[in-house]
Design a protein around this motif. Structure first.
Motif, short mmCIF file in Angstrom:
data_model
loop_
_atom_site.label_atom_id
_atom_site.label_comp_id
_atom_site.label_asym_id
_atom_site.label_seq_id
_atom_site.Cartn_x
_atom_site.Cartn_y
_atom_site.Cartn_z
N ARG A 1 -16.95 0.40 40.70
CA ARG A 1 -18.15 0.08 39.89
C ARG A 1 -17.90 0.35 38.41
NH1 ARG A 1 -21.03 2.48 43.94
NH2 ARG A 1 -21.29 4.40 42.74
N GLU B 1 -14.66 7.28 50.35
CA GLU B 1 -15.27 5.94 50.16
C GLU B 1 -16.19 5.94 48.95
OE1 GLU B 1 -14.79 2.96 51.30
OE2 GLU B 1 -13.23 3.62 52.70
N GLN B 2 -17.01 7.00 48.82
CA GLN B 2 -17.93 7.07 47.66
C GLN B 2 -17.14 7.08 46.35
OE1 GLN B 2 -19.83 10.75 48.72
NE2 GLN B 2 -21.69 9.76 49.51
N ASP B 3 -16.01 7.82 46.35
CA ASP B 3 -15.22 7.95 45.13
C ASP B 3 -14.59 6.60 44.77
OD1 ASP B 3 -14.47 9.59 43.09
OD2 ASP B 3 -12.74 10.46 44.10
N SER C 1 -13.73 13.11 44.84
CA SER C 1 -13.44 13.48 46.23
C SER C 1 -12.37 14.58 46.30
CB SER C 1 -12.99 12.25 47.02
OG SER C 1 -11.94 11.57 46.36
N ARG D 1 -17.72 14.11 46.37
CA ARG D 1 -17.89 12.78 46.98
C ARG D 1 -16.94 12.63 48.14
NH1 ARG D 1 -17.06 9.48 41.46
NH2 ARG D 1 -19.18 9.48 40.65
N THR D 2 -17.26 11.68 49.04
CA THR D 2 -16.30 11.31 50.09
C THR D 2 -15.27 10.35 49.46
OG1 THR D 2 -17.51 9.34 50.74
CG2 THR D 2 -18.12 11.41 51.85
N HIS E 1 -20.30 17.02 41.47
CA HIS E 1 -20.81 16.57 42.78
C HIS E 1 -19.61 16.16 43.63
CE1 HIS E 1 -24.50 15.98 40.47
NE2 HIS E 1 -23.81 15.22 39.65
N GLU F 1 -15.56 3.58 45.67
CA GLU F 1 -16.60 2.63 45.24
C GLU F 1 -17.08 2.92 43.82
OE1 GLU F 1 -17.27 -0.15 46.68
OE2 GLU F 1 -15.86 0.44 48.27
N ALA F 2 -17.21 4.22 43.49
CA ALA F 2 -17.68 4.60 42.15
C ALA F 2 -16.66 4.14 41.10
CB ALA F 2 -17.90 6.11 42.06
#
Ligand SMILES: NC(=O)c1ccc[n+]([C@@H]2O[C@H](COP(=O)([O-])OP(=O)(O)OC[C@H]3O[C@@H](n4cnc5c(N)ncnc54)[C@H](OP(=O)(O)O)[C@@H]3O)[C@@H](O)[C@H]2O)c1
Length: 281
Positions: free
Chosen positions: A228, A220-222, A154, A217-218, A215, A224-225
């Motif tokens: 994970r 939140e996406q970052d 992000s 990311r936002t 890529h 969560e990644a």
């Protein structure tokens, strides 16, 4: 005798190696002796200890002239080391820190500000090394680069005065070895240039001889990644906050302190990537 804490970590392990290479007596504080084989081979005395076990910290500080204080920077833990250093009559503390600020949105930076303030108030001779982001953070992206020839963040198109953690260690070792001129000083440690994650993808593409894609990311996406990938949720939150701030220009700062202190240029990203090529390939 110089004590290095966090001695199995990125900065600490290199500081131990550099001090030992100069023939200086160095003690490495480690939680687990099994992880300290390379440090012992380099010539360091190994002190087993944990910041959460006060007696072990007190024992490690006995007979110490300078400390390189590096750790995950939990205020209670580092402030105990500072108290113990006062009681032991330590001559100088070199504290590894970041862009510390009491009103930062990032908890880690507020913690660093609290530790810095405690060290300054302790009356000990000290030097603060405020470092920009470490190039070694990019190593956490290596599995995605190997698997998918790409990585996400992000950090947007924000640029970073990214520094090789080995240069942070070199500055810390230099000052711990001869602290006289550095008491009460704050140095801002960066690499030689501002680089974005697009630049990092280009440098890795060149190194590996195939296209590596970045890529965006936002936040939140970052976060969560990272969760994970096994990063604990509070750390993932702070990391994603730091990357989102990078996107806003928060890390786009450079300083000349590394070459001024080491009398050589700071390592560029290309050199870092080449030195860690096996990890990326
Ligand atoms: N990463 C960045 O981009 C960046 C940028 C600027 C500043 N910094 C600062 O750099 C510092 C971290 O340095 P680093 O990256 O070299 O560290 P690191 O590689 O994450 O290593 C942390 C070290 O601390 C040790 N440690 C953790 N908990 C401990 C405990 N309870 N008792 C004793 N030792 C303990 C670890 O030992 P084990 O091996 O046993 O776990 C390890 O040796 C932090 O202050 C951070 O704010 C980082």
């Amino acid at each position: 005798m110089i004590l290095v804490t966090g001695a199995t970590g990125k900065v600490g392990s290199e500081a131990v190696r550099l001090l030992s290479r100069r023939g200086l007596p160095v003690r490495a504080l480690v939680r687990n002796r099994e992880k300290a084989e390379a440090l012992a081979t380099a010539g360091a005395e190994i002190a087993e200890g944990d910041f959460e076990v006060p007696d072990t910290v007190d024992a490690a500080l006995t007979g110490i002239t300078s400390v390189i204080l590096v750790s995950p920077a939990v205020p209670k833990q580092e402030l105990y080391v500072v108290d113990s250093a006062v009681r032991s009559g330590v001559g100088h503390v070199v504290k590894i820190t970041s862009k510390a600020s009491a009103d930062s949105p990032i908890a880690r930076r507020r913690g660093q500000a609290e530790i810095e303030a405690g060290l300054v108030a302790s009356g000990l001779s000290y030097t603060l090394l405020r470092a920009n982001a470490y190039m070694q953070n990019v190593l956490t992206l290596a599995p995605a680069i190997v698997r998918a020839s790409g990585f996400g963040s992000s950090a947007g198109t924000g640029r970073v005065g990214m520094i090789d953690a080995r240069d942070v260690a070199a500055v810390a070792a230099e000052i711990a070895a001869a602290p006289a001129l550095h008491n009460g000083k704050t140095y801002w440690l960066t690499g030689p240039e501002l680089i974005s994650y697009t630049d990092i993808a280009a440098a890795l593409s060149e190194l590996l001889g195939r296209p590596i894609t970045y890529h965006e990311r936002t936040f939140e996406q970052d976060k969560e990644a990272m969760i994970r990938a096994g990063v604990p949720a509070p750390t993932a939150e702070m990391n994603a906050q730091a990357f989102s701030l990078i996107a806003e220009g928060d890390a786009a700062w450079l300083s000349r302190d590394v070459p001024a202190l080491l009398h050589r240029p700071a390592r560029p990203f290309e050199q870092f990537a080449a030195d860690y090529a096996t990890t990326f390939s």
